[in-house]
Design an enzyme around this catalytic site. Structure first.
Site, PDB file in Angstrom:
ATOM      1  N   LEU A   1       0.880  -1.171   0.000  1.00 24.38           N
ATOM      2  CA  LEU A   1       0.000   0.000   0.000  1.00 24.38           C
ATOM      3  C   LEU A   1       0.914   1.218   0.000  1.00 24.38           C
ATOM      4  O   LEU A   1       1.920   1.238   0.712  1.00 24.38           O
ATOM      5  CB  LEU A   1      -0.872   0.042   1.258  1.00 24.38           C
ATOM      6  N   ASP A   2       0.573   2.221  -0.788  1.00 30.20           N
ATOM      7  CA  ASP A   2       1.346   3.453  -0.792  1.00 30.20           C
ATOM      8  C   ASP A   2       1.385   4.045   0.608  1.00 30.20           C
ATOM      9  O   ASP A   2       0.485   3.819   1.416  1.00 30.20           O
ATOM     10  CB  ASP A   2       0.711   4.485  -1.725  1.00 30.20           C
ATOM     11  N   THR A   3       2.394   4.844   0.863  1.00 27.24           N
ATOM     12  CA  THR A   3       2.534   5.482   2.173  1.00 27.24           C
ATOM     13  C   THR A   3       1.290   6.292   2.531  1.00 27.24           C
ATOM     14  O   THR A   3       0.844   6.276   3.673  1.00 27.24           O
ATOM     15  CB  THR A   3       3.775   6.397   2.194  1.00 27.24           C
TER      16      THR A   3
ATOM     17  N   SER B   1      -1.749   5.745   1.547  1.00 25.80           N
ATOM     18  CA  SER B   1      -2.965   4.922   1.557  1.00 25.80           C
ATOM     19  C   SER B   1      -3.084   4.221   2.899  1.00 25.80           C
ATOM     20  O   SER B   1      -2.105   4.038   3.611  1.00 25.80           O
ATOM     21  CB  SER B   1      -2.918   3.883   0.426  1.00 25.80           C
TER      22      SER B   1
ATOM     23  N   ARG C   1       0.024   2.230  -7.984  1.00 26.64           N
ATOM     24  CA  ARG C   1      -0.909   3.337  -7.715  1.00 26.64           C
ATOM     25  C   ARG C   1      -2.145   3.276  -8.621  1.00 26.64           C
ATOM     26  O   ARG C   1      -2.691   4.292  -9.046  1.00 26.64           O
ATOM     27  CB  ARG C   1      -0.190   4.685  -7.831  1.00 26.64           C
TER      28      ARG C   1
END
Length: 180
Positions: A42-44, A46, A141
Site C-alpha cells: 500500500l502506498d505510504t 494509503s 498506484r
C-alpha cells in the site's frame, strides 16, 4: 503452519520493516512478529488492510495478479462521479502502462471510518464522493490513476478487503493473526 496477519496500516506508514534512511514510521513499529513480510503493498499515503505472512507460496498467491484475488477499496474522490465515469471504471481505464482490467465500481454513502491523520483537505467549493472499487490486479498506484483518469482524483484511499479477508473491527495500527 503458515502465519497470516491482518493489519490496518495507518496513513503515513511505510509498507516495509526497515526505514532505509526515511524518517517515516514502518511496519516494525506496529507488528513485532518475526519472519513475516507484506503480501502486496500500500502506498505510504494509503490506509487499510495489509496482509503479512511467513509463507512464500501464500504471499505469492495473495500478491500475484495471475491468481486474480479481488481487492476492494473505499475511495474518497474529488467531485461527483456520474454514470459515465463509473462505467469507464467498470470497463477498464487506459493508463500509460496499459488498460486496466474491468473493475466493480459503485457510489456509496460516506463510510463510518476513523479520522485520517493528517486529515484530507476540505474545500468548500469542491464536493467529494465515495466509491467502492474492486479490482483484480495491482498496477502501481492503480486506483489513484484510475479515478484521476475518469476526472475524479483520489483524496483518501482505504483498502477494505483482499479476497475473503476484511478489515472489519481493526483500528488503524491494530493487527490480528488468523489460522490458514
Amino acid at each position: 503452519m503458515p502465519r497470516l496477519i491482518l493489519f490496518n496500516k495507518p496513513c503515513g506508514v511505510l509498507c516495509q520493516f526497515s526505514a532505509d534512511g526515511s524518517d517515516k514510521p514502518t511496519l516494525a513499529g506496529f507488528v513485532q512478529v518475526p519472519s513475516v513480510y507484506p503480501a502486496g503493498r500500500l502506498d505510504t499515503d494509503s490506509e487499510g488492510l495489509l496482509l503479512l505472512t511467513d509463507d512464500g507460496r501464500l504471499q505469492a498467491r495473495i500478491a500475484d495478479p495471475r491468481f486474480k484475488l479481488t481487492k476492494t477499496y473505499l475511495v474518497q474522490v474529488e467531485g461527483d462521479p456520474d454514470e459515465a465515469a463509473l462505467t469507464a471504471l467498470r470497463r477498464g481505464v487506459a493508463l500509460k502502462d496499459g488498460v486496466t482490467r474491468p473493475a466493480e465500481a459503485e457510489l456509496i454513502p460516506a463510510p463510518d471510518l476513523w479520522p485520517r491523520d493528517p486529515p484530507v483537505r476540505f474545500r468548500k467549493t469542491v464536493p467529494d464522493s465515495w466509491v467502492r472499487l474492486t479490482i483484480r490486479e495491482g498496477k502501481n498506484r492503480q486506483v489513484r490513476r484510475m479515478t484521476a483518469a475518469v476526472g475524479h482524483p483520489t483524496l483518501r484511499l482505504v483498502r477494505w478487503q483482499i479476497g475473503e479477508w476484511k478489515l472489519d473491527g481493526l483500528a488503524p495500527g491494530e493487527w490480528r493473526e488468523l489460522e490458514v
